[in-house]
Design a protein around this motif. Structure first.
Motif, short mmCIF file in Angstrom:
data_model
loop_
_atom_site.label_atom_id
_atom_site.label_comp_id
_atom_site.label_asym_id
_atom_site.label_seq_id
_atom_site.Cartn_x
_atom_site.Cartn_y
_atom_site.Cartn_z
N THR A 84 100.10 44.26 24.57
CA THR A 84 101.25 44.39 25.46
C THR A 84 101.25 45.75 26.15
O THR A 84 100.64 46.72 25.70
CB THR A 84 102.56 44.24 24.69
N THR A 85 101.97 45.82 27.23
CA THR A 85 101.95 47.00 28.10
C THR A 85 102.35 48.27 27.36
O THR A 85 101.66 49.30 27.45
CB THR A 85 102.89 46.78 29.30
N ALA A 111 100.32 36.59 24.71
CA ALA A 111 101.39 35.95 25.49
C ALA A 111 100.81 35.31 26.74
O ALA A 111 99.84 35.80 27.32
CB ALA A 111 102.45 36.98 25.86
N ARG A 112 101.42 34.23 27.18
CA ARG A 112 100.97 33.55 28.41
C ARG A 112 101.73 34.16 29.59
O ARG A 112 102.94 33.99 29.73
CB ARG A 112 101.23 32.05 28.30
N GLU A 117 102.85 39.36 36.48
CA GLU A 117 103.05 40.16 35.26
C GLU A 117 101.82 41.01 34.93
O GLU A 117 101.95 42.14 34.44
CB GLU A 117 103.41 39.22 34.10
N ILE A 118 100.64 40.49 35.25
CA ILE A 118 99.42 41.30 35.09
C ILE A 118 99.48 42.51 36.03
O ILE A 118 99.15 43.64 35.64
CB ILE A 118 98.17 40.46 35.36
N GLU A 119 99.91 42.28 37.26
CA GLU A 119 100.02 43.37 38.21
C GLU A 119 101.02 44.41 37.71
O GLU A 119 100.77 45.63 37.78
CB GLU A 119 100.44 42.84 39.58
N ARG A 120 102.17 43.96 37.21
CA ARG A 120 103.17 44.89 36.68
C ARG A 120 102.61 45.69 35.50
O ARG A 120 102.90 46.88 35.34
CB ARG A 120 104.41 44.11 36.25
N GLY A 143 91.70 35.38 27.99
CA GLY A 143 92.17 34.02 28.25
C GLY A 143 92.23 33.65 29.71
O GLY A 143 92.39 32.48 30.04
N ARG A 144 92.10 34.66 30.60
CA ARG A 144 92.08 34.36 32.03
C ARG A 144 91.35 35.48 32.75
O ARG A 144 91.31 36.62 32.28
CB ARG A 144 93.48 34.19 32.60
N LYS A 145 90.79 35.14 33.91
CA LYS A 145 90.08 36.12 34.72
C LYS A 145 91.06 36.87 35.61
O LYS A 145 92.07 36.31 36.03
CB LYS A 145 89.03 35.41 35.58
N LEU A 146 90.75 38.15 35.90
CA LEU A 146 91.57 38.89 36.84
C LEU A 146 91.33 38.34 38.25
O LEU A 146 90.18 38.29 38.70
CB LEU A 146 91.21 40.38 36.81
#
Length: 311
Positions: A84-85, A111-112, A117-120, A143-146
């Motif tokens: 987490t951030t 977390a999904r 939210e990735i940008e934040r 779990g996911r690509k940027l």
């Protein structure tokens, strides 16, 4: 830090003692071997450094040892990867304390979350410190690509200074390099983390490589990078193919007995042990160790790749 991070930036292994403490002497020898080979910078606490397995106190000890050993000779990048951030921000503060030049982090995981939210996440991290931030694209773990358009926005306003692409998707890497060039982002560092296609990535315009295998043969990756920089692609290809043979060490451990990450990290550490650079090939729990017969096979693969074991 240079305006544009280039060259060979190995993600340091974290040598451990048999009782799973940071092996300071081995870490210093390993770090010194990368400097002697001509690496541009070093990354402490990356995936190859077992960052996901280390408690916070051990993370801090690694940063203390590595920055002390490097003593300003090259930039030290700190992996600040966490779920987490705000946990990442805590690690950024440690990187500042020990004098690191920049930090490297993935998108949040467990977390999904969505792209906004990735940008934040990245903007919050960048706003928490004056250290440069490098994005780490590692979909197999996150779990996911940027998304390329998100990375481009973050590069354009200097929220991130660059990206380490370990997606294994050369088409996506080429697209991002082309997009950055079209946008005039000449200072953006787009590094490949794929050890086996470095010559292709450099030919496409990548800034450099962050190779886990670079712990074992940093001079090989420096030679590959230098040949590519000199447009001597025949030499670059030959060096890449020799490193391809060396990379077979990660396939030695039986995947029915041991996880893929443990097999790869254990192979790197076994090779460093055989080369006399670290004192113990221990990996952090719960990862299982390699067997003696597997380490024996790694010795033969080192010889085949023109490296000389001392054990």
């Amino acid at each position: 830090m240079p305006a544009n991070l280039t060259g060979v930036v190995p993600p340091l292994c974290t040598p451990l003692t048999a009782d799973q403490e940071v092996d300071v002497r081995s870490l210093e020898r390993l770090t010194s071997s990368l400097l002697a080979a001509g690496c541009t910078a070093v990354l402490a606490l990356g995936s190859t450094g077992e960052v996901a397995f280390l408690p916070d106190a051990m993370r801090r000890r690694v940063l203390e040892v590595v920055t002390g050993c490097v003593a300003g000779a090259v930039p030290v990048l700190a992996g600040v990867i966490d779920m987490t951030t705000m946990r990442v921000v805590d690690h950024v503060r440690d990187a500042e304390k020990y004098g690191c030049a920049a930090v490297v982090t993935t998108a949040p995981f467990y977390a999904r979350i969505n792209a906004a939210e990735i940008e934040r996440h990245f903007r919050t991290i960048a706003g928490s410190s004056d250290l440069r931030v490098y994005a780490y694209d590692l979909p197999v773990a996150v779990g996911r690509k940027l998304p390329a358009d998100l990375v481009l926005r973050l590069l354009a306003d200097e929220t991130v200074a660059g990206v380490k692409d370990s997606s294994g998707d050369d088409g996506s890497l080429r697209t991002l390099i082309a997009m950055a060039a079209d946008a005039g982002l000449e200072n953006a560092s787009i590094m490949t983390g794929s050890e086996l296609t470095v010559d292709n990535a450099l030919r496409m315009g990548a800034s450099g490589v962050v190779p886990g295998l670079g712990n074992v043969d940093p001079a090989g990756y420096v030679a590959l990078y230098d040949a590519a920089t000199d447009d001597n692609w025949e030499i670059a290809l030959a060096e890449q193919e020799r490193l391809l043979r060396l990379f077979r060490i990660i396939t030695v451990a039986d995947p029915a007995r041991i996880g893929r990450s443990a097999g790869a990290l254990g192979a790197f550490k076994a090779a460093l042990y055989l080369l006399g650079i670290i004192d113990c090939p221990q990996t952090m729990t719960p990862q299982l160790p390699l067997l003696a017969e597997e380490i024996s096979v790694i010795r033969e693969l080192l010889l085949d790749a023109e490296l000389t074991p001392v054990r």
